[in-house]
Design an enzyme around this catalytic site. Structure first.
Site, short mmCIF file in Angstrom:
data_model
loop_
_atom_site.label_atom_id
_atom_site.label_comp_id
_atom_site.label_asym_id
_atom_site.label_seq_id
_atom_site.Cartn_x
_atom_site.Cartn_y
_atom_site.Cartn_z
N GLU A 153 1.46 48.37 165.25
CA GLU A 153 0.95 47.20 165.98
C GLU A 153 0.77 46.99 167.58
O GLU A 153 0.19 46.23 168.26
CB GLU A 153 1.44 45.96 165.23
CG GLU A 153 1.31 45.96 163.76
CD GLU A 153 -0.27 46.28 163.29
OE1 GLU A 153 -0.38 46.74 162.18
OE2 GLU A 153 -0.96 46.05 164.20
N HIS B 234 -3.83 37.40 155.51
CA HIS B 234 -2.49 38.31 155.24
C HIS B 234 -1.97 37.81 153.98
O HIS B 234 -1.22 38.86 153.47
CB HIS B 234 -1.75 38.44 156.20
CG HIS B 234 -2.43 39.40 157.56
ND1 HIS B 234 -3.40 38.50 158.50
CD2 HIS B 234 -2.04 40.38 158.28
CE1 HIS B 234 -3.73 39.10 159.28
NE2 HIS B 234 -3.16 40.24 159.08
N HIS C 29 -4.43 51.67 166.96
CA HIS C 29 -4.15 52.32 165.62
C HIS C 29 -4.68 53.83 165.48
O HIS C 29 -3.97 54.79 165.09
CB HIS C 29 -4.58 51.54 164.61
CG HIS C 29 -3.92 50.22 164.31
ND1 HIS C 29 -2.48 50.03 163.97
CD2 HIS C 29 -4.48 48.95 164.45
CE1 HIS C 29 -2.38 48.88 163.80
NE2 HIS C 29 -3.35 48.14 164.19
N HIS D 263 -6.79 46.87 170.47
CA HIS D 263 -5.72 46.82 169.51
C HIS D 263 -5.78 47.90 168.34
O HIS D 263 -5.17 48.64 167.89
CB HIS D 263 -5.40 45.47 168.92
CG HIS D 263 -4.46 45.40 167.86
ND1 HIS D 263 -3.45 44.91 167.84
CD2 HIS D 263 -4.65 45.56 166.33
CE1 HIS D 263 -2.75 44.81 166.69
NE2 HIS D 263 -3.42 45.40 165.71
N GLU D 264 -7.20 47.83 167.86
CA GLU D 264 -7.54 48.73 166.59
C GLU D 264 -7.78 50.24 167.26
O GLU D 264 -7.12 51.02 166.42
CB GLU D 264 -9.09 48.49 166.25
CG GLU D 264 -9.09 46.98 165.69
CD GLU D 264 -7.91 46.74 164.74
OE1 GLU D 264 -7.73 45.54 164.43
OE2 GLU D 264 -7.86 47.77 163.98
N HIS E 55 -12.96 40.96 158.73
CA HIS E 55 -11.85 40.92 159.46
C HIS E 55 -11.40 42.53 159.91
O HIS E 55 -11.52 43.41 159.17
CB HIS E 55 -10.79 40.65 158.36
CG HIS E 55 -8.96 40.44 159.08
ND1 HIS E 55 -8.59 39.22 159.55
CD2 HIS E 55 -8.11 41.36 159.24
CE1 HIS E 55 -7.57 39.24 160.10
NE2 HIS E 55 -7.20 40.53 159.96
N ALA E 56 -11.18 42.61 161.25
CA ALA E 56 -11.26 43.98 161.96
C ALA E 56 -10.27 44.67 161.44
O ALA E 56 -9.05 44.57 160.79
CB ALA E 56 -10.85 43.85 163.40
N TYR F 215 3.89 41.93 163.27
CA TYR F 215 3.15 41.36 164.51
C TYR F 215 4.43 40.85 165.43
O TYR F 215 4.02 40.69 166.42
CB TYR F 215 2.32 40.51 164.06
CG TYR F 215 1.06 41.25 163.37
CD1 TYR F 215 0.80 40.99 161.93
CD2 TYR F 215 0.12 42.19 164.01
CE1 TYR F 215 -0.10 41.59 161.32
CE2 TYR F 215 -0.65 42.92 163.19
CZ TYR F 215 -0.95 42.57 161.76
OH TYR F 215 -1.79 43.12 161.06
#
Ligand SMILES: CC(=O)N[C@@H](CC(=O)O)C(=O)NC[C@H](CC1(C(=O)N[C@@H](Cc2ccc(O)cc2)C(=O)O)CCCC1)C(=O)O
Ligand SMILES: [Zn+2]
Length: 526
Positions: free
Chosen positions: A310, A412, A286, A282-283, A252-253, A422
């Site tokens: 997010e 989650h 962060h 997306h990552e 899971h990323a 999200y």
């Protein structure tokens, strides 16, 4: 600039939030650590085995079946198998997890009544539930139009004995294990199939992209805005591909801030697909946030609220995935700039971003009700399917029993990662996109905007990111958009041309909009 006293008070308040560590009782602290480990291990090692003994993991095996199979029975096998593997045996663990997380919340200096209230406290407002409910009510008219249209397409694909055109959709047919994004059904829903598709996967593969080149391409978008590049340690220490030495890793990323100003990493098992190209943005969003606030006092090295964190990468991905940008970087060979291409592009985005809204909303509706004691363990699954049918318009393809515990089938929940962030990001990313597009001098419809190389937009975004959580999030929102309130308007404006088209299509098909909620409970919930 807030005065020194206020700022000191804010820093100390944040210092006092010590989360689970507030559990004085050492034995309880260990129990919580053990039950969290048990919940996470079950999920990450879960497998579904065929009669011939071959066992499949969630990623990439079951996810791939859910994404590519159109065989009703095979999809049901994967959907039910995964829930049987990780659900029932998690229920006792989860009951204990809820009790201990609530005790920790109460023990915290702010004595929150339960863990859900503690999680909501990060948004520094006493009406978060009202705010997200208001936003959901503004957006559900878009969702029900897309739902009716896709239900019609699934009816054409699977026939009248599988799809009830007036009822919820069986939850295993949406191209995703949780029905949370429908992008894998795009071939069924695309408005103009004869117009070249904007799926970048074939181009990434044919041009020999590997994970590293995808990451470097993403980084170049960030630096084109004048944002901070990934540090050397990032490239040395990140894990961007599933190791081929057989090491078991959590695929899971995730993005990691080591809070030492120099070590920032991404861990993910990259596939060469358009989906993972977006995950990379997306990552990296962060990581960019971590880099921008790395010199603040450590208590301020957080998002203005978790939804902001997010949204960063997704905002940039809204530009990157436009046909115009993909053509500019050679990932789309011909750019046909007409309304058909537009509608195809908007449908592709809607199958991801609009389909997600009810799921992003309901996950913590369920969890908040569990933490608050409004949903008792014997009702965990019934409540879950009430929310799934009410908001997503999906139903279980096979009767659920009291033994089932389907929420545990979504990462989650067993890993205790909050989710309303999200849903909030889904709103904020369009508010940011609209503001940054204006800043970049974009003219014309919002869905055609690409902020690539706009240092004006990049400066505005970077200046907000530098605030971290040092200011209440309305200040950060105002710094970018000029408004202090979340608004669904930019998202609705972005998709307006598609909404109009969907309403027309649904009218022509004579389709019922919405679903008969009690249709779902007709499946015996013994
Ligand atoms: C140390 C730590 O925990 N770090 C945090 C970051 C931080 O808090 O600093 C972190 O890395 N969290 C992991 C999580 C991973 C993903 C995820 O779970 N996504 C949701 C929802 C969604 C779905 C579609 C989409 O386009 C965007 C989001 C899902 O898959 O359901 C997987 C794919 C994308 C993001 C993440 O990056 O948010
Ligand atoms: Zn994220």
């Amino acid at each position: 600039m807030t005065n020194f006293a206020d700022d000191t008070k804010r820093q100390i308040q944040k210092l006092f939030y010590i989360g689970d560590a507030a559990l004085e009782d050492q034995q309880k602290l260990e129990q919580l650590a053990n039950v969290k480990a048990s919940l996470e291990t079950r999920y990450s090692t879960g497998k579904v085995c065929r009669e011939d003994g071959e066992c499949l993991s969630l990623e990439p095996d079951l996810v791939r079946i859910m994404a590519t199979s159109r065989d009703y029975g095979e999809l049901l096998w994967a959907w039910q198998g995964w829930r049987d593997a990780v659900g029932p045996s998690a229920k006792e663990d989860y009951k204990l997890y809820v009790e201990l997380k609530n005790e920790a919340a109460v023990a915290n200096v702010s004595d929150q009544p339960d863990c859900g209230a503690y999680w909501r406290s990060w948004y520094e407002t006493d009406d978060l539930q009202d705010q997200v409910e208001r936003l959901y009510n503004e957006l559900s008219p878009l969702y029900v139009q897309l739902h009716a249209f896709v239900r019609r397409k699934l009816f054409n694909e699977y026939g009248p004995d599988k799809i009830d055109l007036r009822g919820p959709i069986p939850a295993h047919l949406l191209g995703n294990m949780w029905a949370q994004s429908w992008g894998n059904l795009l071939d069924l829903a695309i408005p103009y199939p004869d117009v070249p598709s904007i799926d970048v996967t074939p181009s990434l593969v044919s041009q020999g992209y590997d994970a590293l080149r995808m990451f470097k391409t993403s980084e170049e978008f960030f630096t084109s805005l004048g944002l901070i590049e990934m540090p050397e340690e990032f490239w040395e220490k990140s894990m961007i591909e599933k190791p081929d030495d057989g090491r078991e890793v959590v695929c899971h990323a995730s993005a990691w801030d080591f809070y030492n100003g120099i070590d920032f990493r991404i861990k993910q098992c990259t596939d060469i697909t358009g989906f993972y190209f977006e995950v990379i943005h997306h990552e990296m969003g962060h990581i960019e946030y971590y880099l921008q606030y790395k010199d603040l006092p450590v208590v301020y090295r957080r998002g203005a609220n978790p939804g902001f964190h997010e949204a960063v990468g997704d905002v940039l991905a809204l530009s990157v995935t436009t046909p115009k940008h993909l053509h500019a970087v050679g990932l789309l060979d011909e750019l046909v700039d007409d309304s058909k291409t537009d509608l195809n592009y908007l449908m592709a985005k809607a199958m991801d971003k609009i389909a997600f809204l009810p799921f992003g909303y309901l996950m913590d509706q369920w969890r908040w009700s569990v933490f608050a004691g409004d949903t008792l363990p014997e009702d965990y699954n019934t409540k879950w399917w009430e929310l799934r049918t009410k908001y997503q318009g999906v139903k279980p393809p096979v009767p659920r029993t009291a033994n089932d515990f389907d929420p545990a089938a979504k990462y989650h929940i067993p890993s205790g990662v909050p989710y309303i962030r999200y849903f909030i990001s889904s709103i904020l990313q369009y508010q940011f996109h609209e503001a940054l597009c204006r800043e970049s001098g974009h003219e014309g419809p919002l869905h055609k905007c690409d902020i690539y190389r706009s240092t004006a937009a990049g400066t505005k975004l970077g200046d907000m990111l530098k605030l971290g959580s040092s200011k209440p999030w309305p200040d950060a929102l105002e710094a970018i958009t000029g408004s202090r309130d979340m608004s669904a308007k930019p998202l609705i404006q972005f998709f307006q041309p598609l909404i109009d088209w969907l309403e027309e299509q649904n009218r022509m098909n004579g389709d019922v909009i919405g679903w008969d909620e009690n249709a779902a409970t007709m499946a015996p919930m013994t």
